[in-house]
Design a protein around this motif. Sequence first.
Motif, PDB file in Angstrom:
ATOM      1  N   LEU A   8       0.856  -1.194   0.000  1.00  0.00           N
ATOM      2  CA  LEU A   8       0.000   0.000   0.000  1.00  0.00           C
ATOM      3  C   LEU A   8       0.887   1.238   0.000  1.00  0.00           C
ATOM      4  O   LEU A   8       1.767   1.361   0.852  1.00  0.00           O
ATOM      5  CB  LEU A   8      -0.907  -0.001   1.244  1.00  0.00           C
ATOM      6  N   PHE A   9       0.655   2.127  -0.937  1.00  0.00           N
ATOM      7  CA  PHE A   9       1.524   3.286  -1.115  1.00  0.00           C
ATOM      8  C   PHE A   9       0.821   4.615  -0.840  1.00  0.00           C
ATOM      9  O   PHE A   9      -0.286   4.846  -1.321  1.00  0.00           O
ATOM     10  CB  PHE A   9       2.040   3.342  -2.560  1.00  0.00           C
ATOM     11  N   ASP A  10       1.510   5.464  -0.099  1.00  0.00           N
ATOM     12  CA  ASP A  10       1.112   6.866  -0.045  1.00  0.00           C
ATOM     13  C   ASP A  10       1.516   7.447  -1.405  1.00  0.00           C
ATOM     14  O   ASP A  10       2.379   6.877  -2.094  1.00  0.00           O
ATOM     15  CB  ASP A  10       1.844   7.566   1.103  1.00  0.00           C
ATOM     16  N   LEU A  11       0.929   8.544  -1.804  1.00  0.00           N
ATOM     17  CA  LEU A  11       1.247   9.144  -3.105  1.00  0.00           C
ATOM     18  C   LEU A  11       2.353  10.186  -3.010  1.00  0.00           C
ATOM     19  O   LEU A  11       3.414  10.055  -3.619  1.00  0.00           O
ATOM     20  CB  LEU A  11      -0.020   9.779  -3.700  1.00  0.00           C
ATOM     21  N   ASP A  12       2.093  11.192  -2.197  1.00  0.00           N
ATOM     22  CA  ASP A  12       2.987  12.341  -2.122  1.00  0.00           C
ATOM     23  C   ASP A  12       4.265  12.016  -1.353  1.00  0.00           C
ATOM     24  O   ASP A  12       4.204  11.596  -0.206  1.00  0.00           O
ATOM     25  CB  ASP A  12       2.248  13.494  -1.426  1.00  0.00           C
ATOM     26  N   GLY A  13       5.408  12.188  -2.006  1.00  0.00           N
ATOM     27  CA  GLY A  13       6.681  11.929  -1.346  1.00  0.00           C
ATOM     28  C   GLY A  13       7.166  10.501  -1.531  1.00  0.00           C
ATOM     29  O   GLY A  13       8.301  10.174  -1.203  1.00  0.00           O
ATOM     30  N   VAL A  14       6.285   9.633  -2.088  1.00  0.00           N
ATOM     31  CA  VAL A  14       6.658   8.240  -2.341  1.00  0.00           C
ATOM     32  C   VAL A  14       6.657   7.963  -3.845  1.00  0.00           C
ATOM     33  O   VAL A  14       7.627   7.464  -4.403  1.00  0.00           O
ATOM     34  CB  VAL A  14       5.691   7.260  -1.610  1.00  0.00           C
ATOM     35  N   ILE A  15       5.555   8.326  -4.515  1.00  0.00           N
ATOM     36  CA  ILE A  15       5.413   8.119  -5.967  1.00  0.00           C
ATOM     37  C   ILE A  15       5.783   9.389  -6.727  1.00  0.00           C
ATOM     38  O   ILE A  15       6.459   9.358  -7.748  1.00  0.00           O
ATOM     39  CB  ILE A  15       3.949   7.739  -6.322  1.00  0.00           C
ATOM     40  N   VAL A  16       5.277  10.508  -6.243  1.00  0.00           N
ATOM     41  CA  VAL A  16       5.580  11.825  -6.829  1.00  0.00           C
ATOM     42  C   VAL A  16       5.866  12.791  -5.671  1.00  0.00           C
ATOM     43  O   VAL A  16       5.637  12.459  -4.516  1.00  0.00           O
ATOM     44  CB  VAL A  16       4.390  12.397  -7.652  1.00  0.00           C
ATOM     45  N   LEU A 153      -6.608   0.698   6.144  1.00  0.00           N
ATOM     46  CA  LEU A 153      -7.520  -0.413   6.440  1.00  0.00           C
ATOM     47  C   LEU A 153      -8.536  -0.594   5.306  1.00  0.00           C
ATOM     48  O   LEU A 153      -8.889  -1.712   4.946  1.00  0.00           O
ATOM     49  CB  LEU A 153      -8.232  -0.174   7.780  1.00  0.00           C
ATOM     50  N   LYS A 154      -8.969   0.531   4.719  1.00  0.00           N
ATOM     51  CA  LYS A 154      -9.903   0.453   3.582  1.00  0.00           C
ATOM     52  C   LYS A 154      -9.202  -0.140   2.360  1.00  0.00           C
ATOM     53  O   LYS A 154      -9.806  -0.884   1.594  1.00  0.00           O
ATOM     54  CB  LYS A 154     -10.454   1.843   3.236  1.00  0.00           C
ATOM     55  N   GLY A 155      -7.927   0.202   2.205  1.00  0.00           N
ATOM     56  CA  GLY A 155      -7.141  -0.351   1.094  1.00  0.00           C
ATOM     57  C   GLY A 155      -7.035  -1.859   1.218  1.00  0.00           C
ATOM     58  O   GLY A 155      -7.259  -2.600   0.251  1.00  0.00           O
ATOM     59  N   ALA A 156      -6.725  -2.332   2.423  1.00  0.00           N
ATOM     60  CA  ALA A 156      -6.624  -3.778   2.673  1.00  0.00           C
ATOM     61  C   ALA A 156      -7.973  -4.458   2.418  1.00  0.00           C
ATOM     62  O   ALA A 156      -8.033  -5.522   1.790  1.00  0.00           O
ATOM     63  CB  ALA A 156      -6.162  -4.026   4.109  1.00  0.00           C
ATOM     64  N   ALA A 157      -9.040  -3.812   2.880  1.00  0.00           N
ATOM     65  CA  ALA A 157     -10.386  -4.379   2.705  1.00  0.00           C
ATOM     66  C   ALA A 157     -10.751  -4.500   1.225  1.00  0.00           C
ATOM     67  O   ALA A 157     -11.290  -5.517   0.792  1.00  0.00           O
ATOM     68  CB  ALA A 157     -11.414  -3.518   3.437  1.00  0.00           C
ATOM     69  N   GLU A 158     -10.424  -3.466   0.442  1.00  0.00           N
ATOM     70  CA  GLU A 158     -10.734  -3.504  -1.000  1.00  0.00           C
ATOM     71  C   GLU A 158      -9.934  -4.587  -1.717  1.00  0.00           C
ATOM     72  O   GLU A 158     -10.378  -5.180  -2.682  1.00  0.00           O
ATOM     73  CB  GLU A 158     -10.481  -2.136  -1.656  1.00  0.00           C
ATOM     74  N   GLU A 177       2.614   6.390  11.359  1.00  0.00           N
ATOM     75  CA  GLU A 177       1.801   6.069  12.541  1.00  0.00           C
ATOM     76  C   GLU A 177       0.489   5.394  12.129  1.00  0.00           C
ATOM     77  O   GLU A 177       0.046   4.429  12.762  1.00  0.00           O
ATOM     78  CB  GLU A 177       1.506   7.345  13.348  1.00  0.00           C
ATOM     79  N   ALA A 178      -0.111   5.869  11.034  1.00  0.00           N
ATOM     80  CA  ALA A 178      -1.361   5.287  10.536  1.00  0.00           C
ATOM     81  C   ALA A 178      -1.161   3.815  10.164  1.00  0.00           C
ATOM     82  O   ALA A 178      -1.977   2.952  10.506  1.00  0.00           O
ATOM     83  CB  ALA A 178      -1.874   6.066   9.329  1.00  0.00           C
ATOM     84  N   GLY A 179      -0.068   3.537   9.468  1.00  0.00           N
ATOM     85  CA  GLY A 179       0.225   2.164   9.070  1.00  0.00           C
ATOM     86  C   GLY A 179       0.436   1.254  10.269  1.00  0.00           C
ATOM     87  O   GLY A 179      -0.084   0.135  10.319  1.00  0.00           O
ATOM     88  N   LYS A 180       1.188   1.748  11.252  1.00  0.00           N
ATOM     89  CA  LYS A 180       1.465   0.961  12.460  1.00  0.00           C
ATOM     90  C   LYS A 180       0.185   0.727  13.256  1.00  0.00           C
ATOM     91  O   LYS A 180      -0.056  -0.368  13.748  1.00  0.00           O
ATOM     92  CB  LYS A 180       2.505   1.671  13.341  1.00  0.00           C
ATOM     93  N   ARG A 181      -0.642   1.768  13.371  1.00  0.00           N
ATOM     94  CA  ARG A 181      -1.920   1.632  14.095  1.00  0.00           C
ATOM     95  C   ARG A 181      -2.862   0.666  13.386  1.00  0.00           C
ATOM     96  O   ARG A 181      -3.722   0.049  14.013  1.00  0.00           O
ATOM     97  CB  ARG A 181      -2.576   3.005  14.267  1.00  0.00           C
ATOM     98  N   GLY A 182      -2.674   0.520  12.082  1.00  0.00           N
ATOM     99  CA  GLY A 182      -3.495  -0.412  11.315  1.00  0.00           C
ATOM    100  C   GLY A 182      -2.989  -1.844  11.390  1.00  0.00           C
ATOM    101  O   GLY A 182      -3.585  -2.745  10.819  1.00  0.00           O
ATOM    102  N   GLY A 183      -1.866  -2.042  12.082  1.00  0.00           N
ATOM    103  CA  GLY A 183      -1.317  -3.381  12.234  1.00  0.00           C
ATOM    104  C   GLY A 183      -0.509  -3.862  11.044  1.00  0.00           C
ATOM    105  O   GLY A 183      -0.413  -5.062  10.776  1.00  0.00           O
ATOM    106  N   MET A 184       0.083  -2.919  10.311  1.00  0.00           N
ATOM    107  CA  MET A 184       0.832  -3.257   9.104  1.00  0.00           C
ATOM    108  C   MET A 184       2.329  -3.017   9.273  1.00  0.00           C
ATOM    109  O   MET A 184       2.745  -2.239  10.120  1.00  0.00           O
ATOM    110  CB  MET A 184       0.303  -2.408   7.934  1.00  0.00           C
ATOM    111  N   PHE A 185       3.124  -3.697   8.447  1.00  0.00           N
ATOM    112  CA  PHE A 185       4.562  -3.464   8.393  1.00  0.00           C
ATOM    113  C   PHE A 185       4.749  -2.160   7.617  1.00  0.00           C
ATOM    114  O   PHE A 185       4.139  -1.979   6.560  1.00  0.00           O
ATOM    115  CB  PHE A 185       5.253  -4.617   7.657  1.00  0.00           C
TER     116      PHE A 185
END
Length: 219
Positions: A8-16, A153-158, A177-185
């Motif tokens: 799962l990727f953030d857009l800003d600062g990761v892709i562009v 979490l919505k990304g994982a669900a989809e 922090e969002a990723g960690k709170r979601g239980g993700m690496f």
Amino acid sequence: MSPIKAFLFDLDGVIVDTATYHYQAWKRLANELGFDISEEFNERLKGVSRMESLDIILAHGGLTVSDEQKAELAEQKNQWYLDLVGRMTSEDILPGVATFFSQVRKANLLTALGSVSKNAPLILERIGMSQAFDAIIDGTKISKGKPDPEVFLKGAAELEVSPAECVVFEDAVAGVEAGKRGGMFVVGIGSPDVLTQADLVAPSLDGLTVDEVLAATVA
């Protein structure tokens, strides 16, 4: 064997890097309101929603405005930002992204975009990466911004995978922090001194390999 099924990727600062466009638009707004913001100040707005960013800027300028005025100011900023984003091309994709995504596809991993930006689909279209994602979660699909884990979490669900089967790529403290709170690496893209909560940190996707990421998830 890594249990990971999705990236799962953030857009800003990761892709562009549209941070510069956000900064130009916010700076123009601040200037029209009679004060200025620096690039250093702009760091505080990374990964923060538009209305929250506006609140931070108004507080910085010592201004109090009505909700109606706030909506107008936010819309004005967004128009200036969209004017700049509308000029984006595939040339604006950050180094290493194309190579990394080809490795992701070869590894048969699912992909999702997890961005609080409502303009994410427009940006993906401009840079020619709309088809690179199996799911796109943007600001129109969520009610809570990062550091709330809702977007991931919505990304994982989809994608129909569990949070434990996901790796998040993020450049902002709130996003990590969002990723960690979601239980993700979480792979932090940036500085290890800043992204202290991330499980793995790389300066960018350039030079990072999918094998390296998957190995880290089972280490």
